[in-house]
Scaffold this motif. Structure first.
Motif: not given
Length: 116
Positions: A72-74, A88-89, A91-97
């Motif tokens: 996420f940070v990157t 941010d939400e 981006l977090k969704d992208m990472i988790h999906e």
């Protein structure tokens, strides 16, 4: 200078690679390449790349910490550097999906990029 220009264009070349390319094009003794010859060399190199190579290169651009994964940070840092406004939400969704354990690894990235 030839090697610097090729590396700036995303080619991971060594001096020996450049020397071989110059020999192939009859330019082995050239102090400087004219623009047309340089353009021809780069065009041939671009055409020889595969789509998977391009996707790996894109992954490496996102993996700025060279950790073999995008977190996420990157992702947030890259998005900010591109002046994109993605919450941010999202981006977090992208990472988790697409990722596991909060990370998108290269093989997952390639699967995403190669999906129809």
């Amino acid at each position: 200078m030839k090697i610097v220009a090729l590396r700036a264009l995303g080619f991971d070349v060594k001096k020996a690679d450049v020397a071989e390319l110059l020999v192939q094009h009859g330019e082995e003794h050239a102090e400087r390449l004219d623009f047309q010859t340089f353009r021809k060399l780069v065009a041939e190199m671009l055409l020889s790349r595969s789509l998977v190579d391009e996707h790996r290169r894109a992954f490496q651009l996102f993996d700025v910490m060279d950790q073999g994964a995008i977190d996420f940070v990157t992702l947030k840092r890259v998005v900010r550097s591109l002046n994109l406004d993605i919450p941010d939400e999202e981006l977090k969704d992208m990472i988790h999906e697409f990722g596991k354990d909060g990370l998108i690894r290269e093989e997952q990235w390639l699967a995403i990029m190669n999906a129809d």
